[in-house]
Design a protein around this motif. Structure first.
Motif, PDB file in Angstrom:
ATOM      1  N   LEU A 215       0.827  -1.219   0.000  1.00 22.90           N
ATOM      2  CA  LEU A 215       0.000   0.000   0.000  1.00 22.90           C
ATOM      3  C   LEU A 215       0.854   1.260   0.000  1.00 22.90           C
ATOM      4  N   ALA A 216       1.940   1.249   0.766  1.00 23.41           N
ATOM      5  CA  ALA A 216       2.804   2.436   0.832  1.00 23.41           C
ATOM      6  C   ALA A 216       3.360   2.762  -0.556  1.00 23.41           C
ATOM      7  N   TYR A 217       3.713   1.749  -1.319  1.00 24.14           N
ATOM      8  CA  TYR A 217       4.218   1.965  -2.676  1.00 24.14           C
ATOM      9  C   TYR A 217       3.129   2.576  -3.553  1.00 24.14           C
ATOM     10  N   LEU A 218       1.916   2.008  -3.491  1.00 31.05           N
ATOM     11  CA  LEU A 218       0.803   2.491  -4.315  1.00 31.05           C
ATOM     12  C   LEU A 218       0.437   3.935  -4.000  1.00 31.05           C
ATOM     13  N   ALA A 219       0.600   4.333  -2.748  1.00 32.87           N
ATOM     14  CA  ALA A 219       0.219   5.685  -2.319  1.00 32.87           C
ATOM     15  C   ALA A 219       1.318   6.719  -2.537  1.00 32.87           C
ATOM     16  N   ASP A 220       2.536   6.290  -2.750  1.00 32.54           N
ATOM     17  CA  ASP A 220       3.663   7.216  -2.874  1.00 32.54           C
ATOM     18  C   ASP A 220       3.559   8.030  -4.168  1.00 32.54           C
ATOM     19  N   PRO A 221       3.507   9.365  -4.059  1.00 34.12           N
ATOM     20  CA  PRO A 221       3.414  10.206  -5.260  1.00 34.12           C
ATOM     21  C   PRO A 221       4.554   9.978  -6.259  1.00 34.12           C
ATOM     22  N   ALA A 222       5.697   9.530  -5.780  1.00 36.36           N
ATOM     23  CA  ALA A 222       6.837   9.286  -6.675  1.00 36.36           C
ATOM     24  C   ALA A 222       6.556   8.143  -7.652  1.00 36.36           C
TER      25      ALA A 222
ATOM     26  N   PHE B 181      -3.470   9.162 -19.348  1.00 35.30           N
ATOM     27  CA  PHE B 181      -4.231   8.743 -18.185  1.00 35.30           C
ATOM     28  C   PHE B 181      -3.304   8.621 -16.989  1.00 35.30           C
ATOM     29  N   PRO B 182      -3.814   8.916 -15.790  1.00 34.94           N
ATOM     30  CA  PRO B 182      -2.991   8.698 -14.603  1.00 34.94           C
ATOM     31  C   PRO B 182      -2.759   7.205 -14.406  1.00 34.94           C
ATOM     32  N   CYS B 183      -1.607   6.878 -13.849  1.00 35.19           N
ATOM     33  CA  CYS B 183      -1.282   5.473 -13.620  1.00 35.19           C
ATOM     34  C   CYS B 183      -0.296   5.351 -12.471  1.00 35.19           C
TER      35      CYS B 183
ATOM     36  N   TRP C 158      -3.750   1.347 -14.421  1.00 34.49           N
ATOM     37  CA  TRP C 158      -4.389   2.546 -14.966  1.00 34.49           C
ATOM     38  C   TRP C 158      -5.880   2.265 -15.167  1.00 34.49           C
ATOM     39  N   GLY C 159      -6.615   3.235 -15.658  1.00 31.57           N
ATOM     40  CA  GLY C 159      -8.026   3.052 -15.993  1.00 31.57           C
ATOM     41  C   GLY C 159      -8.887   2.782 -14.776  1.00 31.57           C
ATOM     42  N   LEU C 160      -9.862   1.867 -14.923  1.00 28.17           N
ATOM     43  CA  LEU C 160     -10.775   1.560 -13.827  1.00 28.17           C
ATOM     44  C   LEU C 160     -10.038   1.039 -12.597  1.00 28.17           C
ATOM     45  N   SER C 161      -9.045   0.193 -12.815  1.00 27.74           N
ATOM     46  CA  SER C 161      -8.301  -0.362 -11.676  1.00 27.74           C
ATOM     47  C   SER C 161      -7.610   0.748 -10.899  1.00 27.74           C
ATOM     48  N   TYR C 162      -7.055   1.716 -11.613  1.00 23.96           N
ATOM     49  CA  TYR C 162      -6.409   2.848 -10.951  1.00 23.96           C
ATOM     50  C   TYR C 162      -7.444   3.654 -10.159  1.00 23.96           C
ATOM     51  N   SER C 163      -8.610   3.907 -10.746  1.00 24.20           N
ATOM     52  CA  SER C 163      -9.669   4.660 -10.056  1.00 24.20           C
ATOM     53  C   SER C 163     -10.111   3.945  -8.785  1.00 24.20           C
TER      54      SER C 163
ATOM     55  N   MET D 212      -8.363   1.719  -7.058  1.00 17.78           N
ATOM     56  CA  MET D 212      -7.236   1.749  -6.136  1.00 17.78           C
ATOM     57  C   MET D 212      -7.167   3.087  -5.419  1.00 17.78           C
ATOM     58  N   ARG D 213      -7.331   4.180  -6.172  1.00 16.76           N
ATOM     59  CA  ARG D 213      -7.271   5.518  -5.559  1.00 16.76           C
ATOM     60  C   ARG D 213      -8.392   5.716  -4.548  1.00 16.76           C
ATOM     61  N   GLU D 214      -9.627   5.280  -4.881  1.00 20.18           N
ATOM     62  CA  GLU D 214     -10.717   5.423  -3.917  1.00 20.18           C
ATOM     63  C   GLU D 214     -10.416   4.615  -2.654  1.00 20.18           C
ATOM     64  N   TYR D 215      -9.913   3.401  -2.818  1.00 19.37           N
ATOM     65  CA  TYR D 215      -9.553   2.577  -1.667  1.00 19.37           C
ATOM     66  C   TYR D 215      -8.498   3.281  -0.813  1.00 19.37           C
ATOM     67  N   LEU D 216      -7.413   3.750  -1.445  1.00 19.31           N
ATOM     68  CA  LEU D 216      -6.349   4.410  -0.690  1.00 19.31           C
ATOM     69  C   LEU D 216      -6.852   5.683   0.004  1.00 19.31           C
TER      70      LEU D 216
END
Length: 190
Positions: free
Chosen positions: A139-146, A162-164, A173-178, A180-184
């Motif tokens: 999770l820390a990796y997924l949330a890191d802006p870098a 697209f953001p990824c 990216w795409g739906l999975s990214y969206s 993931m972002r809502e979860y985080l």
């Protein structure tokens, strides 16, 4: 483990017309042992005619007539694709917002409902023909802006970006990214 109440307080968006279109559901599976908080992703198998062939995704699929609910669909499909038994070793935590997409090669709308589960088993999985790889990503990796980036995609309208999030050789990216972002965001990791 401390029971998390963050998801129970969430107010996911339910699309009002979702019962009138094709529906699908996916499982966001997390583990939260100290030092190994992670989300489980699959890389879809490469198949002709599949617009998301080879993409990173959460396990899931379309609702079938025998499914009792979209949560049941997410659990069934996860077992089929990964061997992870959410009925036995997944603790249901709630749902995220419905997302609107299109039905594979057709332009008909499809609503995808993400369901969140805490994984309580071992981390071994057994993929079927629909998945090429499985990976637990911290999770820390997924949330890191870098680790956030942009993905250029060529379309009939020109190149769109697209953001990824990139992890090793994977790109979410795409739906999975969206999702993931809502979860985080709801988890308070972002």
């Amino acid at each position: 483990m401390v029971m998390r109440t963050w998801l129970k307080k969430a107010r996911p968006r339910k699309l009002p017309f979702r019962r009138h279109v094709t529906r699908a559901a996916v499982a966001l599976i997390y583990r939260d042992e100290p030092g190994s908080e992670a989300l489980f992703f699959i890389q879809r198998a490469r198949r002709d005619g599949d617009p998301w062939s080879g993409d990173m995704a959460f396990p899931g699929g379309r609702l079938q007539p025998g499914d009792r609910s979209s949560r049941d669909t997410a659990m069934r499909e996860t077992g089929e694709e990964t061997g992870l038994n959410l009925y036995r070793e997944g603790l249901y935590r709630g749902r995220l917002s419905d997302l609107l997409t299109r039905h594979h090669s057709r332009w008909r709308p499809m609503v995808v409902t993400p369901h969140v589960f805490r994984w309580q088993g071992d981390t071994a999985f057994q993929l079927n023909h629909e998945a090429r790889q499985g990976v637990w990503i911290p999770l820390a990796y997924l949330a890191d802006p870098a680790n956030q980036s942009r993905l250029p995609i060529n379309t009939p309208l020109g190149t769109l970006t697209f953001p990824c999030c990139r992890y090793q050789d994977y790109c979410i990216w795409g739906l999975s990214y969206s999702m993931m972002r809502e979860y985080l965001d709801k988890h308070g990791v972002s």
